[in-house]
Motif scaffolding. Structure first.
Motif, PDB file in Angstrom:
ATOM      1  N   GLY A 174       0.818  -1.205   0.000  1.00  0.00           N
ATOM      2  CA  GLY A 174       0.000   0.000   0.000  1.00  0.00           C
ATOM      3  C   GLY A 174       0.856   1.260   0.000  1.00  0.00           C
ATOM      4  O   GLY A 174       2.061   1.233   0.246  1.00  0.00           O
ATOM      5  N   GLY A 175       0.203   2.374  -0.260  1.00  0.00           N
ATOM      6  CA  GLY A 175       0.900   3.645  -0.336  1.00  0.00           C
ATOM      7  C   GLY A 175       1.265   4.207   1.019  1.00  0.00           C
ATOM      8  O   GLY A 175       0.618   3.932   2.028  1.00  0.00           O
ATOM      9  N   ALA A 176       2.318   4.998   1.048  1.00  0.00           N
ATOM     10  CA  ALA A 176       2.748   5.715   2.253  1.00  0.00           C
ATOM     11  C   ALA A 176       3.627   6.878   1.821  1.00  0.00           C
ATOM     12  O   ALA A 176       4.336   6.792   0.809  1.00  0.00           O
ATOM     13  CB  ALA A 176       3.500   4.797   3.209  1.00  0.00           C
ATOM     14  N   LEU A 177       3.575   7.956   2.577  1.00  0.00           N
ATOM     15  CA  LEU A 177       4.365   9.150   2.285  1.00  0.00           C
ATOM     16  C   LEU A 177       5.488   9.251   3.307  1.00  0.00           C
ATOM     17  O   LEU A 177       5.241   9.428   4.500  1.00  0.00           O
ATOM     18  CB  LEU A 177       3.484  10.402   2.329  1.00  0.00           C
ATOM     19  CG  LEU A 177       4.158  11.714   1.923  1.00  0.00           C
ATOM     20  CD1 LEU A 177       4.530  11.684   0.440  1.00  0.00           C
ATOM     21  CD2 LEU A 177       3.246  12.910   2.201  1.00  0.00           C
ATOM     22  N   ILE A 178       6.740   9.123   2.851  1.00  0.00           N
ATOM     23  CA  ILE A 178       7.905   9.226   3.728  1.00  0.00           C
ATOM     24  C   ILE A 178       8.419  10.662   3.660  1.00  0.00           C
ATOM     25  O   ILE A 178       8.797  11.152   2.589  1.00  0.00           O
ATOM     26  CB  ILE A 178       8.995   8.230   3.305  1.00  0.00           C
ATOM     27  CG1 ILE A 178       8.469   6.805   3.437  1.00  0.00           C
ATOM     28  CG2 ILE A 178      10.251   8.413   4.139  1.00  0.00           C
ATOM     29  CD1 ILE A 178       9.459   5.743   3.006  1.00  0.00           C
ATOM     30  N   VAL A 179       8.423  11.342   4.803  1.00  0.00           N
ATOM     31  CA  VAL A 179       8.827  12.749   4.893  1.00  0.00           C
ATOM     32  C   VAL A 179      10.152  12.816   5.645  1.00  0.00           C
ATOM     33  O   VAL A 179      10.252  12.353   6.781  1.00  0.00           O
ATOM     34  CB  VAL A 179       7.759  13.588   5.612  1.00  0.00           C
ATOM     35  CG1 VAL A 179       8.169  15.050   5.637  1.00  0.00           C
ATOM     36  CG2 VAL A 179       6.406  13.425   4.936  1.00  0.00           C
TER      37      VAL A 179
END
Length: 389
Positions: A174-179
């Motif tokens: 699944g999608g995830a946003l790594i900041v």
């Protein structure tokens, strides 16, 4: 050269690299004279133990011990082990497997090199004939896996000796946003982050980095960036990638972070207007804070030739203790010791759809992510023994 075929994004990783299992010699039923071998007593406890180890290595109930490394071999459970220990364990596993292959065929490393040469020739043939695939963003999975990662890996493992912590906080699917924070004068931290996610994650996930306009305005660099899966830092592209279940990496500090003076190292700059939070809320994907220590010191920026930067069209022109004084040699980064830590994900699927338009919520979430990254940076700096060790 023939043109590459463009395929839908969901199929961009369908071409996995060839992996062959070492051949094993057939079990002998007798001795060299042809007489039947004497029966050997079986130790049931040892057999059960070996069977248990074999099944756990395939990802059954072994958790992370069943995770596969870059070469598809099972790795021991060490999510936060020091880098040197992990490399020793991987090297031992590789030597053990290569030795087994050599014993079974009597060829040792020769068989391994034959397979590598054959694989390399197949790769070159596909590149020359255009028989390879790219997605609608220009991402070339085969080229990234077999060439670009191989080029970056020595710097990751040997030069910067990157240690990764909290890799289990990145979801397996699944999608995830790594900041992450941004620093180092040149964006090497983004490249090392991409290698870390791919090599250390049990599922070898690919990180799609959002890059500034300048990256895609430079010749050669723009083509390589596209092939490596990078795309323009805009909300539309980020949402499309997240909706398709990809990992997306963003460094909200931008040029203010990467081009800050050495005296302001590890002090986070402004995170923009929180556009990355709005993107995550619309895609209903978690936000994973990431803190990178070690990149600040590779090019200590002690000055900025603003006039020259304006003439060249750059956001800044760095002056370091070695550049431009030493010319091209000054462009060699210092061999600092890096640590990359992924924090606990911040979920966004509990907010209503209209939350992406709420400026107060975006401000609060942006501040929460920024504070978590800054706090982790300070903690890692306290734990660090030396800049280079």
């Amino acid at each position: 050269m023939a043109d590459a075929k463009v395929i839908p994004f969901d199929d961009d990783r369908s071409r996995a690299g060839e992996r062959r299992t070492p051949r094993r010699a057939p079990a002998a039923n007798g001795n060299r004279d042809g007489h039947p071998a004497e029966p050997v007593p079986i130790n049931k406890a040892a057999a059960n133990s070996a069977s248990t180890k074999g099944t756990s290595g395939k990802g059954g109930s072994g958790g992370r011990s069943g995770a596969k490394g870059r070469r598809g071999r099972a790795l021991p459970e060490q999510p936060s082990a020091p880098h040197d220990e992990r490399m020793e364990q991987r090297g031992g596993a590789a030597r053990e497997a290569d030795g087994a292959s050599g014993d079974s065929r009597g060829e040792g490393g020769g068989d391994k090199w034959e397979r590598r040469i054959a694989g390399g020739l197949k790769f070159l043939r596909r590149r020359l004939t255009g028989d390879y695939e790219v997605d609608d963003f220009g991402y070339d999975a085969e080229l990234t896996e077999q060439v670009l990662m191989s080029v970056l890996r020595p710097a990751y493992e040997k030069y910067f000796r990157v240690e990764v912590k909290g890799i289990e906080n990145i979801p397996s699917e699944g999608g995830a946003l790594i900041v992450a924070n941004h620093s180092g004068t040149l964006p090497l931290d983004g490249l090392m982050l991409q290698v870390a996610v791919h090599d250390e994650h049990p599922d070898q996930r690919n990180l799609r980095l959002l890059a500034a306009d300048l990256v895609f305005a430079l010749p050669v660099v723009s083509e390589i960036a596209r092939k490596a899966g990078h795309t323009l830092a805009c909300a539309e592209d980020a949402e499309r990638l997240l909706a398709r279940g990809e990992l997306v990496g963003v460094m909200p500090e931008g040029f203010k972070g990467i081009g800050k003076p050495f005296g302001e190292r590890y002090k986070l700059q402004r995170f923009g207007r929180g556009g990355f939070v709005s993107t995550a809320l619309r895609a209903r994907t978690p936000i994973v804070p990431c803190s990178i220590v070690g990149a600040e010191e590779i090019y200590p920026m002690i000055g900025n030739a603003k006039t020259l930067a304006r003439v060249l069209g750059f956001p800044y022109f760095p002056i370091t203790p070695t550049f431009p004084l030493l010319g091209p040699l000054g462009a060699v980064p210092l061999p600092t010791k890096w640590t990359i830590q992924f924090g606990e994900p911040i979920p966004t699927d509990g907010y209503p759809p209209e939350a992406a338009e709420d400026p107060m919520l975006m401000f609060n979430l942006t501040d929460q992510v920024r504070e978590q990254i800054q706090h982790t940076l300070y903690k890692l700096l306290v734990q660090r023994r030396s800049v280079f060790f």
